[in-house]
Design an enzyme around this catalytic site. Structure first.
Site, mmCIF file in Angstrom:
data_model
loop_
_atom_site.group_PDB
_atom_site.id
_atom_site.type_symbol
_atom_site.label_atom_id
_atom_site.label_comp_id
_atom_site.label_asym_id
_atom_site.label_seq_id
_atom_site.Cartn_x
_atom_site.Cartn_y
_atom_site.Cartn_z
ATOM 1 N N LEU A 98 0.599 -0.897 0.058
ATOM 2 C CA LEU A 98 -0.301 -0.170 -0.201
ATOM 3 C C LEU A 98 1.100 1.435 0.343
ATOM 4 C CD1 LEU A 98 -2.232 -0.957 2.772
ATOM 5 C CD2 LEU A 98 -2.806 -1.303 0.090
ATOM 6 N N HIS A 114 -0.427 -11.002 10.165
ATOM 7 C CA HIS A 114 0.123 -11.730 9.556
ATOM 8 C C HIS A 114 0.587 -12.616 10.114
ATOM 9 C CE1 HIS A 114 4.179 -11.603 7.059
ATOM 10 N NE2 HIS A 114 4.353 -12.141 8.849
ATOM 11 N N ALA A 178 -5.170 -20.755 13.650
ATOM 12 C CA ALA A 178 -4.757 -20.272 14.485
ATOM 13 C C ALA A 178 -5.408 -18.670 14.211
ATOM 14 C CB ALA A 178 -3.661 -20.548 15.208
ATOM 15 N N GLU A 179 -5.263 -17.805 13.103
ATOM 16 C CA GLU A 179 -5.279 -16.887 12.239
ATOM 17 C C GLU A 179 -7.302 -16.951 13.144
ATOM 18 O OE1 GLU A 179 -3.947 -15.872 8.376
ATOM 19 O OE2 GLU A 179 -2.544 -17.097 8.916
HETATM 20 C C1 GRF Z 1 -2.964 -15.480 5.629
HETATM 21 O O1 GRF Z 1 -2.353 -16.352 5.762
HETATM 22 C C2 GRF Z 1 -2.707 -14.138 6.371
HETATM 23 O O2 GRF Z 1 -1.900 -14.230 7.322
HETATM 24 C C3 GRF Z 1 -1.305 -13.723 5.082
HETATM 25 O O3 GRF Z 1 -2.486 -14.272 3.883
HETATM 26 C C4 GRF Z 1 -3.065 -15.589 4.089
HETATM 27 C C5 GRF Z 1 -4.217 -15.452 3.686
HETATM 28 O O4 GRF Z 1 -5.031 -16.071 3.846
HETATM 29 N N1 GRF Z 1 -1.804 -12.424 5.646
HETATM 30 P P1 GRF Z 1 -6.973 -16.201 3.662
HETATM 31 O O5 GRF Z 1 -6.824 -15.204 1.932
HETATM 32 O O6 GRF Z 1 -7.547 -15.262 4.386
HETATM 33 O O7 GRF Z 1 -7.087 -17.311 3.200
#
Ligand code: GRF
Length: 220
Positions: A98, A114, A178-179
């Protein structure tokens, strides 16, 4: 919580959109303090667009190649977000860098996820690099965006163990799970005004009684 009091969120993505899906799933709870009103993709064929459409969320495709400069492209994204009344912008697999104008405009209202425990492993290929470094804990970070890539005040992190025999794919899948828990949780904190920026760091109001929690790998 009524629609009017939930914070309006815009999500920027370029691909799969599984993190978008986690945010959409969270907002199904009427008490969730944020809701996605617009998804902007840099790519026309992003799976994330289908997820948004399925959830009845407005979408825009704004590819960089339609503009003379990155700044013009980002200005078009900002205009679309503002038109939709967006108050918080979430990056979720958005694969473009960006411009300063965009980052400045959305300062402290622009959040990224991230796939590493920042400040370790900024940039790409985080899982392969974690395996190569031999770290025993890996994970993901949700943070406010600053101009330098993968920096900015950290709202929250989730750690997972790196296990013997892990492949990049196995580790990525563990982190992704975990995300999907961390991003909705951190957006909830930010949208409900529980994240305070103090100096260069984010402090969380009332973070909960978890002071004794430990993740030790290998387990003792
Ligand atoms: C994820 O691993 C996120 O941490 C990174 O890009 C990936 C995106 O995955 N920034 P998704 O498109 O949300 O499935």
């Amino acid at each position: 919580m009524s629609e009017a009091t939930r914070k309006k969120v815009g999500v920027l993505l370029s691909g799969r959109g599984s993190n978008l899906q986690a945010l959409l799933d969270a907002q199904a709870d009427p008490r969730y303090p944020a809701h996605v009103v617009l998804v902007v993709s840099s790519k026309a064929d992003a799976l994330g667009l289908e997820r948004a459409q399925r959830a009845g969320v407005a979408t825009r495709v704004i590819p960089r190649r339609d503009f003379d400069s990155r700044e013009d492209c980002d200005a078009a994204m900002s205009a679309a977000l503002q038109e939709a009344g967006v108050e918080i912008v979430c990056l979720a697999g958005f694969m473009r860098i960006l411009s300063k104008g965009f980052v400045d405009h959305w300062m402290d209202r622009l959040i990224n996820i991230h796939p590493s425990l920042l400040p370790l492993f900024p940039g790409l290929d985080t899982h392969a690099r974690a395996l190569a470094a031999g770290v025993k804990l890996h994970g993901c970070t949700v943070h406010f965006v600053r101009l330098e890539m993968d920096t900015g005040p950290i709202i929250g992190q989730a750690a997972v163990p790196v296990l013997p025999g892990d492949t990049e794919e196995a580790l990525a899948a563990r982190v992704l799970e975990a995300e999907h828990r961390l991003y909705p949780h951190c957006l909830r904190l930010a949208a409900s005004g529980r994240v305070n920026l103090v100096g260069g760091t984010a402090e969380i109001d009332d973070p909960g009684p978890r002071a004794g929690a430990r993740l030790i790998n290998p387990a003792p």
